[in-house]
Design a protein around this motif. Structure first.
Motif, mmCIF file in Angstrom:
data_model
loop_
_atom_site.group_PDB
_atom_site.id
_atom_site.type_symbol
_atom_site.label_atom_id
_atom_site.label_comp_id
_atom_site.label_asym_id
_atom_site.label_seq_id
_atom_site.Cartn_x
_atom_site.Cartn_y
_atom_site.Cartn_z
ATOM 1 N N HIS A 57 0.856 -1.181 0.000
ATOM 2 C CA HIS A 57 0.058 -0.113 -0.034
ATOM 3 C C HIS A 57 0.876 1.347 -0.012
ATOM 4 O O HIS A 57 1.666 1.511 1.066
ATOM 5 N N GLY A 58 0.811 1.938 -1.050
ATOM 6 C CA GLY A 58 1.744 3.150 -1.103
ATOM 7 C C GLY A 58 1.123 4.328 -1.686
ATOM 8 O O GLY A 58 -0.242 4.502 -2.041
ATOM 9 N N ALA A 59 1.942 4.987 -2.774
ATOM 10 C CA ALA A 59 1.263 6.434 -3.470
ATOM 11 C C ALA A 59 0.484 5.628 -4.517
ATOM 12 O O ALA A 59 -0.714 6.405 -4.607
ATOM 13 N N ALA A 60 0.536 4.613 -5.306
ATOM 14 C CA ALA A 60 -0.415 4.279 -6.050
ATOM 15 C C ALA A 60 -1.799 4.093 -5.726
ATOM 16 O O ALA A 60 -2.754 4.265 -6.305
ATOM 17 N N ALA A 61 -1.994 3.557 -4.315
ATOM 18 C CA ALA A 61 -3.169 3.388 -3.615
ATOM 19 C C ALA A 61 -3.884 4.695 -3.539
ATOM 20 O O ALA A 61 -5.189 4.715 -3.578
ATOM 21 N N ARG A 62 -3.089 5.703 -3.147
ATOM 22 C CA ARG A 62 -3.783 7.016 -2.688
ATOM 23 C C ARG A 62 -4.235 7.460 -4.177
ATOM 24 O O ARG A 62 -5.581 8.151 -4.128
ATOM 25 N N ASP A 63 -3.829 7.242 -5.118
ATOM 26 C CA ASP A 63 -4.162 7.912 -6.176
ATOM 27 C C ASP A 63 -5.448 7.130 -6.913
ATOM 28 O O ASP A 63 -6.315 7.630 -7.599
ATOM 29 N N PHE A 64 -5.356 5.673 -6.720
ATOM 30 C CA PHE A 64 -6.440 4.935 -7.430
ATOM 31 C C PHE A 64 -7.760 5.195 -6.873
ATOM 32 O O PHE A 64 -8.122 5.040 -5.616
ATOM 33 N N ASP A 65 -8.746 5.615 -7.619
ATOM 34 C CA ASP A 65 -9.900 5.849 -7.383
ATOM 35 C C ASP A 65 -10.179 6.780 -5.981
ATOM 36 O O ASP A 65 -11.068 6.808 -5.285
ATOM 37 N N ALA A 66 -9.332 7.623 -6.152
ATOM 38 C CA ALA A 66 -9.207 8.742 -4.851
ATOM 39 C C ALA A 66 -9.378 7.867 -3.776
ATOM 40 O O ALA A 66 -10.442 8.477 -2.641
ATOM 41 N N THR A 67 -9.124 6.782 -3.125
ATOM 42 C CA THR A 67 -9.236 6.182 -2.265
ATOM 43 C C THR A 67 -8.288 6.680 -0.895
ATOM 44 O O THR A 67 -6.879 6.297 -0.869
ATOM 45 N N PRO A 68 -8.820 7.090 0.093
ATOM 46 C CA PRO A 68 -7.907 7.556 1.395
ATOM 47 C C PRO A 68 -7.388 6.310 1.979
ATOM 48 O O PRO A 68 -7.968 5.331 1.925
ATOM 49 N N THR A 69 -6.040 6.445 2.290
ATOM 50 C CA THR A 69 -5.460 5.666 2.966
ATOM 51 C C THR A 69 -6.240 4.878 4.103
ATOM 52 O O THR A 69 -6.083 3.773 4.481
ATOM 53 N N GLY A 70 -6.796 5.902 5.018
ATOM 54 C CA GLY A 70 -7.580 5.439 6.015
ATOM 55 C C GLY A 70 -8.693 4.489 5.704
ATOM 56 O O GLY A 70 -8.924 3.614 6.812
ATOM 57 N N ASP A 71 -9.159 4.299 4.621
ATOM 58 C CA ASP A 71 -10.239 3.692 4.287
ATOM 59 C C ASP A 71 -9.753 1.982 4.436
ATOM 60 O O ASP A 71 -10.457 1.046 4.933
ATOM 61 N N ILE A 72 -8.437 1.742 3.951
ATOM 62 C CA ILE A 72 -7.983 0.436 4.191
ATOM 63 C C ILE A 72 -7.693 0.063 5.620
ATOM 64 O O ILE A 72 -8.197 -1.014 5.951
ATOM 65 N N HIS A 73 -7.277 1.169 6.384
ATOM 66 C CA HIS A 73 -6.993 0.576 7.947
ATOM 67 C C HIS A 73 -8.594 0.420 8.427
ATOM 68 O O HIS A 73 -8.833 -0.735 9.040
ATOM 69 N N GLU A 74 -9.471 1.217 8.134
ATOM 70 C CA GLU A 74 -10.914 0.972 8.474
ATOM 71 C C GLU A 74 -11.540 -0.130 8.260
ATOM 72 O O GLU A 74 -12.125 -1.098 9.089
ATOM 73 N N LEU A 75 -11.170 -0.557 6.815
ATOM 74 C CA LEU A 75 -11.995 -1.967 6.612
ATOM 75 C C LEU A 75 -11.170 -3.170 7.259
ATOM 76 O O LEU A 75 -11.967 -3.948 7.593
ATOM 77 N N LEU A 76 -9.786 -3.179 7.491
ATOM 78 C CA LEU A 76 -9.455 -4.225 8.146
ATOM 79 C C LEU A 76 -9.766 -4.231 9.834
ATOM 80 O O LEU A 76 -9.874 -5.395 10.043
ATOM 81 N N ILE A 77 -9.801 -2.998 10.309
ATOM 82 C CA ILE A 77 -10.051 -3.004 11.700
ATOM 83 C C ILE A 77 -11.477 -3.652 11.773
ATOM 84 O O ILE A 77 -12.065 -4.321 12.816
ATOM 85 N N GLY A 78 -12.478 -3.020 10.902
ATOM 86 C CA GLY A 78 -13.887 -3.598 10.889
ATOM 87 C C GLY A 78 -14.136 -4.933 10.671
ATOM 88 O O GLY A 78 -15.266 -5.612 11.260
ATOM 89 N N VAL A 79 -13.111 -5.725 10.336
ATOM 90 C CA VAL A 79 -13.210 -7.197 10.271
ATOM 91 C C VAL A 79 -12.273 -7.798 11.141
ATOM 92 O O VAL A 79 -12.129 -9.111 11.147
ATOM 93 N N GLY A 80 -11.955 -7.075 12.172
ATOM 94 C CA GLY A 80 -11.238 -7.789 13.486
ATOM 95 C C GLY A 80 -9.749 -7.887 13.177
ATOM 96 O O GLY A 80 -9.080 -8.781 13.743
ATOM 97 N N TYR A 81 -9.055 -7.221 12.372
ATOM 98 C CA TYR A 81 -7.548 -7.446 12.064
ATOM 99 C C TYR A 81 -6.799 -6.107 12.693
ATOM 100 O O TYR A 81 -7.506 -5.040 13.171
ATOM 101 N N ARG A 82 -5.607 -6.388 12.747
ATOM 102 C CA ARG A 82 -4.520 -5.607 13.267
ATOM 103 C C ARG A 82 -3.532 -5.246 12.270
ATOM 104 O O ARG A 82 -3.123 -6.288 11.625
ATOM 105 N N VAL A 83 -2.869 -4.067 11.974
ATOM 106 C CA VAL A 83 -2.277 -3.784 11.079
ATOM 107 C C VAL A 83 -0.798 -3.499 11.406
ATOM 108 O O VAL A 83 -0.575 -2.642 12.482
ATOM 109 N N PHE A 84 0.430 -4.049 10.978
ATOM 110 C CA PHE A 84 1.715 -3.854 11.284
ATOM 111 C C PHE A 84 2.470 -3.732 10.043
ATOM 112 O O PHE A 84 1.918 -3.948 9.057
ATOM 113 N N ASP A 85 3.468 -2.923 10.121
ATOM 114 C CA ASP A 85 4.410 -2.892 8.849
ATOM 115 C C ASP A 85 5.197 -4.203 8.601
ATOM 116 O O ASP A 85 5.506 -4.925 9.683
#
Length: 248
Positions: A192-220
């Motif tokens: 997940h990087g610059a291309a994701a931010r450009d694609f379909d104007a998707t905010p990075t926060g949406d990725i985090h929200e989607l994952l947290i919403g189905v019970g995940y934690r995010v690490f680098d």
């Protein structure tokens, strides 16, 4: 053109049995981004070796030339693996090299159907469902099948790991796999990087929200985390790490 030449050299080296030596040379002369990519691959390999049994099922989204798929097959040789690759020539090469894998010449998104996929002629690994931010003269559009994972996987198929490298379509992939993630809780390794931010104007926060919403934690991929939404957004903004791991 340059990437096609590099792929031809790699294929020739593989046929001659000198691929390991060629890769050592590549590592020696690589720039910072290539070194980061190779370090990420080493971390992914370690993660899989520590977490996957020999019969684990894995899904590789955006398999490209098969660097991660090769590790999946070696670590879990008795698993039922699925690889998605939209570019037909790369998909055919993967099917030839990995006959034990279900290689699907398709993209993955929120809903099943068809879409225009843009091959980046100078760098196939940057090919995407979006042309945003790309040089129009460097693009070759082609129509591809698109699968939503919730619809495309047979009942009872339980993946232990999903790798996602889809050049900005991560949000669509996750939206089309919410039932699968909630049911089976696979480890998710995703770019997940610059291309994701450009694609379909998707905010990075949406990725985090989607994952947290189905019970995940995010690490680098270096192990920092679990990351809050603001920490995840900051890591993506800095651009020094673009590979992340999510697990329940």
């Amino acid at each position: 053109m340059a990437e096609g030449w590099r792929r031809s050299v790699l294929q020739a080296a593989r046929r001659l049995g000198v691929e390991p030596a060629l890769r050592r040379i590549q590592r020696a002369v690589a720039g910072p981004q290539s070194r980061r990519d190779r370090r990420d691959l080493e971390h992914i390999r370690l993660l899989m070796r520590l977490s996957l049994p020999v019969d684990a099922n894995c899904i590789d989204l955006g398999a490209n030339v098969g660097d991660v798929l090769r590790e999946i097959v070696a670590i879990s040789p008795r698993g039922r693996h699925i690889a998605y690759e939209p570019l037909p020539d790369l998909a055919a090469d993967l099917a030839h090299r990995f006959p034990q894998v279900d290689v699907r010449n398709a993209a993955v998104g929120q809903a099943s159907g068809e879409a225009t996929f843009f091959r980046v002629k100078s760098s196939h690994s940057r090919s995407s469902l979006s042309a945003s931010g790309l040089d129009p003269d460097d693009l070759e559009p082609l129509v591809v099948r698109v699968d939503a994972l919730d619809d495309a996987l047979e009942p009872g198929y339980a993946p232990a790991l999903i790798k996602i490298d889809v050049e900005g379509a991560e949000r669509a992939v996750l939206l089309g796999a919410r039932q699968l993630l909630a049911r089976h809780r696979p480890i998710i390794v995703f770019e997940h990087g610059a291309a994701a931010r450009d694609f379909d104007a998707t905010p990075t926060g949406d990725i985090h929200e989607l994952l947290i919403g189905v019970g995940y934690r995010v690490f680098d991929i270096d192990g920092a985390g679990p990351l809050t939404q603001s920490e995840f957004e900051e890591a993506t903004r800095r651009g020094k790490v673009w590979t992340f791991v999510a697990h329940a």
